[in-house]
Every structure is written in structure tokens, then in C-alpha cells.
Design an enzyme around this catalytic site. Structure first.
Site, PDB file in Angstrom:
ATOM      1  N   ASP A 134     112.642  17.446  75.757  1.00 20.10           N
ATOM      2  CA  ASP A 134     111.191  17.667  75.673  1.00 20.10           C
ATOM      3  C   ASP A 134     110.614  18.280  76.941  1.00 20.10           C
ATOM      4  O   ASP A 134     109.435  18.635  76.975  1.00 20.10           O
ATOM      5  CB  ASP A 134     110.466  16.323  75.465  1.00 20.10           C
ATOM      6  CG  ASP A 134     110.772  15.689  74.129  1.00 20.10           C
ATOM      7  OD1 ASP A 134     111.023  16.430  73.160  1.00 20.10           O
ATOM      8  OD2 ASP A 134     110.760  14.446  74.052  1.00 20.10           O
ATOM      9  N   ASP A 160     119.895   7.569  68.858  1.00 19.89           N
ATOM     10  CA  ASP A 160     118.443   7.643  68.905  1.00 19.89           C
ATOM     11  C   ASP A 160     117.887   6.804  67.764  1.00 19.89           C
ATOM     12  O   ASP A 160     118.400   6.853  66.647  1.00 19.89           O
ATOM     13  CB  ASP A 160     117.999   9.108  68.751  1.00 19.89           C
ATOM     14  CG  ASP A 160     116.884   9.469  69.701  1.00 19.89           C
ATOM     15  OD1 ASP A 160     115.823   8.833  69.611  1.00 19.89           O
ATOM     16  OD2 ASP A 160     117.068  10.393  70.515  1.00 19.89           O
ATOM     17  N   GLU A 202     111.728   4.897  75.117  1.00 18.78           N
ATOM     18  CA  GLU A 202     110.887   6.022  75.567  1.00 18.78           C
ATOM     19  C   GLU A 202     109.432   5.566  75.494  1.00 18.78           C
ATOM     20  O   GLU A 202     108.970   5.150  74.436  1.00 18.78           O
ATOM     21  CB  GLU A 202     111.101   7.244  74.665  1.00 18.78           C
ATOM     22  CG  GLU A 202     110.419   8.482  75.227  1.00 18.78           C
ATOM     23  CD  GLU A 202     109.964   9.486  74.186  1.00 18.78           C
ATOM     24  OE1 GLU A 202     109.749  10.642  74.550  1.00 18.78           O
ATOM     25  OE2 GLU A 202     109.805   9.120  73.002  1.00 18.78           O
TER      26      GLU A 202
HETATM   27  C1  NOJ Z   1     109.703  11.921  71.424  1.00 20.66           C
HETATM   28  C2  NOJ Z   1     110.868  12.823  71.202  1.00 20.66           C
HETATM   29  O1  NOJ Z   1     111.618  12.879  72.374  1.00 20.66           O
HETATM   30  C3  NOJ Z   1     110.306  14.167  70.788  1.00 20.66           C
HETATM   31  O2  NOJ Z   1     111.284  15.174  70.770  1.00 20.66           O
HETATM   32  C4  NOJ Z   1     109.653  13.996  69.443  1.00 20.66           C
HETATM   33  O3  NOJ Z   1     109.006  15.190  69.081  1.00 20.66           O
HETATM   34  C5  NOJ Z   1     108.619  12.873  69.454  1.00 20.66           C
HETATM   35  N1  NOJ Z   1     109.056  11.707  70.167  1.00 20.66           N
HETATM   36  C6  NOJ Z   1     108.303  12.447  68.045  1.00 20.66           C
HETATM   37  O4  NOJ Z   1     109.416  11.798  67.492  1.00 20.66           O
END
Ligand code: NOJ
Length: 558
Positions: free
Chosen positions: A330, A98, A256
């Protein structure tokens, strides 16, 4: 279309905190992951995406990084990480890391320095502004509730944080900061990793002047996303990043990108443009949200899902590449959200897996999905750990929203649905830890666990294994074209893949009804073979059959 390994791969996401604990402190760790690599190999996946394992004060479970080149104490040491990489490679799998560079932690050395004075050499690594009319510099809202600005008394300025106030946004306008990020990425690439998943990477370029967003009635702060999503310099930054880092390695990248549509995604993923290989889009996981955002619950309409996923399949058909996912750390658990996690949990989990894995793109499996793990309903708000959930709860309570109404939204959409520990067996704490887990387990672990699925040849686990094998055996599943059929059918999501003179017909019954499938007349073939189905018996033929609740079948036609 150029053939590459990452188009032919299936990715498995690990959220380390909740995966497997090796030392009894109640928190998952790197040795825990190493101990489960044979299980992942048995499942058949190709690539592991590891959510952040870097040094972090854990305001947002590792998405707030205080040292990009070190490992979080709870997860182990750099040596454990080196061992993990080598054990993954030994099993002929790959590892992607990541990359969280829209923001750092406020405990990162850069920010600690930046806060010291306005003329500190790290000051401009972050986004500072003076207050306006005795308040924040603008009206943007943080994704985790409240203002996106935090006041710093010492230097009498505010800094921007699109997420928590412990996640200050990095200033990508600063070329020195960009070079630091590329140097860090190359340091990991030189260690031999196989790519990056890039956190909210389409947020890194903000509109000049950071203007107020149009006010919304009754709201002090508003999202402001149009000023930082897909911002003015985003393509330039991504091209520069690629050229200075990943271009020199055989690796994969997935960005993302909340708020991206398929027209924009074409620009991001067009191979000629050299930005990223694929994006995580959010449109299909926003279909069950109302105008007030994710907590504003709406029932999902199958017609919308068909229309949306198909528009991405068609949109990126000739340019770019799709990522395929239905849940992650998430998002709620997919069987609870899109399937039926009670009576038809196993059938609907397999149906959803078929729907996704037979599409064109790179499929992502989220830990526990392969055993059909479900959402959680904790009774007390104190049992929840996620900062987004807790901040939202507090804010809504202050606004007078009743406890029960907020809990209903948390049960459906809260991020902790996906963060309860992985259920390895039916022993105490599901074999996740010998200590006290950092977050409570889902009590259904006695029935739903890895040991049970590995022992049952009809399980969801082996169904995924078969889907992955089919992808390896039939090029058409990776590279074939896509067309939606039975567009107006209210129960069935069906489509056809085409490559040369082969076709794959995928039929998914989305509900507990028993609709009849009829193959459109214009689909010609002389042989048909059932590739996979989630009910043992095959009644009828590809031309016509009645589907059982949540039944799915995929046929190969020649
Ligand atoms: C996206 C991540 O997947 C999430 O878990 C995180 O809270 C936010 N970005 C901020 O980094």
C-alpha cells in the site's frame, strides 16, 4: 521480556499477483512463489506473510474475498497452497496468512444471501440502514472516494462499505458472524499455518448509532474515522478472537491498525491482555502528508521521523512489541520515498535497511526491497490498476484538478508504485512472466533485478542477508533497549541499543551531505567492533568520523 520466535524473526511480504508467474497468464501465482523459495531461504528470512490468495473478484486485488476457504483461480488450487505450506516448512521457514474480516466481497455467499431480503438469515452479517433525508444514512466517506454507503434497491436500504462498494463491512456486533470467522480461522490454523496478518482489524467495532462526522467545509463526505477506528468493543472482540483461535496454537499475529497511537498500541500488544502480538502503525508513513490526507504532499522532515520512530521504540519498550516497516503493497517504495533512488540508490537502500533492522521489533521486508526496487512513473492513467488511485483520479478530475497535479501525487504516493512485477532478471518482462503482465513493469529492470543482486557480493541483497544474520548472532539487536542520540542533528539519525554491558551504536546519514558524527562523551566502552557498514572503507573510529553521502555504520561496544 519474554523471548519468543516471532520477536527474533524477520518477515518477508509476498504480494502474489506481482511476485512470480508460473503459467504465462501474466498474473503471479502459487507455483511461482514455490519456485522462488530457495531465493528467499538464501536471503535468510524466517517468515513469509502472504497477501490474500483466497477466491476473489479482484476489485481490490484479493482484499475483497468471496470465499475464505478456497484459492483464487488465477493463483492455483488448494493443492498448490498445500504444497506451498509444506515447501516453506521443509525449508524451516514459516507462513502467515492475511485475514480480511472487516469486510468481505459483495460476491461472498453471505452477502448474496443478505441482499435477498430484509429477513434473510444472513442479513445481519452486514451493516444495513435506511436512508436519511432522501440520502445516505450518514456522511462517512469511503477510503476509496465517495460515500461509504451503497443503496440496495431491492430491499430499499443502504449497506456500509468503508472501502469499495464491492467490500461490504461485516457486522461484528452479530455473535453468529463472529463464530463463523473464528471457525474459518481455526480451519486454517489446523492446516498448520503460523499466524495471521489482520487487515484493518481496528475498524471492526463501530460506534453505536453510526453518527454523522462533523461536517467539513466544501466536502460532502468526511472520513468519520473516529467512529470506527479503535471502536468501543475492539478490545473485547480481539480478546474473544484470541481465546477462541490463536490461543490454542504457537502462532504470531500482527494487526494492521491505521490511526493507532503508541498508547493504544500498548493495550493491543500487552502480552498479559492477549489480543495481538504486534501492530502495523501508520504514523511514520503519514509524516509526509498534509491535512488533506495522503495525496496532499509534504516534504518529510528528518526531525519528525526521528521523533516519531523513537516515540514508538520508547513507548513499547517494556510492554508490547513493535513491527518495523517502511513499505508494503500500500506504500511507495522506501528507497524512492525516504532515500535517493538515483545517484545513491544502493547506498541509501542499505542505510534505510540498517536504520530499521537495528531497531527493536520485528522487521518486515516487502518483495523487491532486497534488490532496491523503485517507484514507477507511468505516463498514462490507463496504465494504473489500483482502485484507490483510479477512483481518486476520477473524483479529482471531476472537481477540476489538473491532470498533471494529480499525476504528481500518484507518482509519489500511489499504491501501484509497490505493485509493479518483481524484477527477476534482465530478460523480457524481467522473468516475471512469459505472457503479458497484468500491470506494466518498471523499465529499470534491466539494471535492477534479482539475478544481478545475487551475482554481486556487495549488493543490497547480501547486505540484508548480513543484517538478518547479525540479528541472529547478537541478542542485543532483538532485546536491547533503545535511546536516540544526536537528537538535534539535521543530517544524522543515530541511536544506541543497550543490553547488559553491551551497546550497539547505529549511525545513519540521511542525505547526500557529509556531516561529522561524534559519539556522546557519556558512552563508555573498552572495545569497539564495526558490525556493518555500506561503504567498504572505515575512516575514523566510532568516537568520531565524517560520513559519506547516505553512509551508515553500526558498531558493537563492550
Ligand atoms: C488494507 C490493505 O492493506 C489494503 O491493500 C486494502 O485495500 C484495505 N486494507 C482494504 O482491505
Amino acid at each position: 521480556m519474554k523471548k519468543t520466535w516471532w520477536k527474533e524473526s524477520v518477515v518477508y511480504q509476498i504480494y502474489p499477483r506481482s511476485f512470480a508467474d508460473s503459467n504465462g497468464d501474466g498474473i503471479g501465482d502459487l507455483q511461482g512463489i514455490i519456485s522462488k523459495l530457495d531465493y528467499l531461504k538464501k536471503l535468510g528470512i524466517d517468515v513469509i506473510w502472504l497477501s490474500p490468495v483466497y477466491k476473489s473478484p479482484n476489485d481490490d486485488n484479493g482484499y475483497d474475498i468471496s470465499d475464505y476457504q478456497d484459492i483464487m483461480d488465477e493463483f492455483g488450487a488448494m493443492q498448490d497452497w498445500e504444497e506451498l505450506l509444506s515447501e516453506v516448512h521443509k525449508r524451516d521457514m514459516k507462513l502467515i496468512m492475511d485475514l480480511v474480516v472487516n469486510h468481505s466481497s459483495d460476491e461472498h455467499q453471505w452477502f448474496v444471501e443478505a441482499k435477498k431480503s430484509r429477513d434473510n438469515r444472513y442479513r445481519d452479517y452486514y451493516i444495513w440502514r435506511p436512508g436519511k433525508n432522501g440520502g445516505e444514512p450518514n456522511n462517512w466517506q469511503s477510503a476509496f472516494s465517495g460515500s461509504a454507503w451503497e443503496y440496495d434497491e431491492n430491499t430499499d436500504e443502504y449497506y456500509l462499505h468503508l472501502f469499495s462498494k464491492k467490500q461490504p463491512d461485516l457486522n461484528w456486533e452479530n455473535p453468529t458472524l463472529r463464530e463463523e470467522v473464528y471457525k474459518m480461522m481455526n480451519w486454517w490454523l489446523d492446516k498448520g499455518i503460523d499466524g495471521f496478518r489482520m487487515d484493518v482489524i481496528n475498524f471492526i467495532s463501530k460506534v453505536d448509532g453510526l453518527p454523522d462526522a462533523p461536517a467539513e467545509e466544501g466536502k460532502k463526505y468526511v472520513s468519520g474515522h473516529e467512529y470506527f477506528m479503535n471502536g468501543p468493543r475492539i478490545h473485547e472482540f480481539l480478546q474473544e478472537m484470541h481465546q477462541k483461535t490463536t490461543a490454542n496454537y504457537d502462532v504470531m499475529t500482527v494487526g494492521e491498525m491505521p490511526g493507532v497511537n503508541h498508547e493504544q498500541a500498548k493495550l493491543y500488544t500487552d502480552e498479559e491482555r492477549k489480543e495481538v502480538n504486534m501492530v502495523f502503525q501508520f504514523e511514520h508513513v503519514d509524516l509526509d502528508s498534509g491535512p488533506d490526507g495522503k495525496w496532499d504532499l509534504r516534504p518529510l522532515k528528518l526531525a519528525d521521523l526521528k521523533e516519531n520512530l523513537s516515540s514508538w521504540q520508547k513507548g513499547l519498550e517494556h510492554v508490547g512489541w513493535n513491527s518495523l516497516y517502511m513499505n508494503n503493497h500500500d506504500q511507495p517504495r522506501m528507497v524512492s520515498r525516504f532515500g535517493n533512488d538515483k545517484e545513491y540508490r544502493v547506498e541509501s537502500a542499505k542505510m534505510l535497511a540498517t536504520l530499521l533492522h537495528m531497531m527493536k521489533g520485528t522487521p518486515y521486508i516487502y518483495q523487491g526491497e532486497e534488490m532496491g526496487m523503485t517507484n514507477i512513473r507511468f505516463e498514462n492513467i490507463e496504465q494504473y490498476k489500483d482502485i484507490e488511485t483510479l477512483n481518486m483520479y476520477k473524483e479529482k478530475r471531476e472537481q477540476g484538478v489538473p491532470h498533471d497535479k494529480i499525476m504528481e501525487a500518484i507518482y509519489v504516493k500511489g499504491r501501484d508504485n509497490a505493485r509493479t512485477p518483481v524484477q527477476w532478471d534482465d530478460s523480457e518482462h524481467a522473468g516475471f512472466t512469459t505472457g503479458t503482465p497484468w500491470i506494466d513493469l518498471n523499465p529499470n529492470y534491466k539494471e535492477i533485478n534479482a539475478k544481478a543482486v545475487v551475482e554481486d557480493e556487495n549488493s543490497i541483497f547480501y547486505y540484508y542477508h548480513k543484517l538478518i544474520q547479525l540479528r541472529k548472532q547478537h541478542e542485543i539487536i532483538v532485546y536491547g533497549g533503545y535511546d536516540l542520540i544526536l537528537e538535534d542533528n539535521e543530517d544524522i539519525f543515530a541511536y544506541v541499543r543497550t543490553l547488559g554491558n553491551e551497546k550497539v551504536v547505529v549511525v545513519c546519514n540521511f542525505y547526500g551531505n557529509e556531516p561529522t558524527f561524534e559519539l556522546p562523551n557519556d558512552i563508555q566502552f573498552s572495545e569497539s567492533e564495526l558490525l556493518i557498514s555500506n561503504y567498504g572503507d572505515e575512516e575514523g573510529t566510532v568516537k568520531q568520523f565524517t560520513l559519506k553521502p547516505y553512509e551508515t555504520r553500526a558498531y558493537l561496544l563492550k
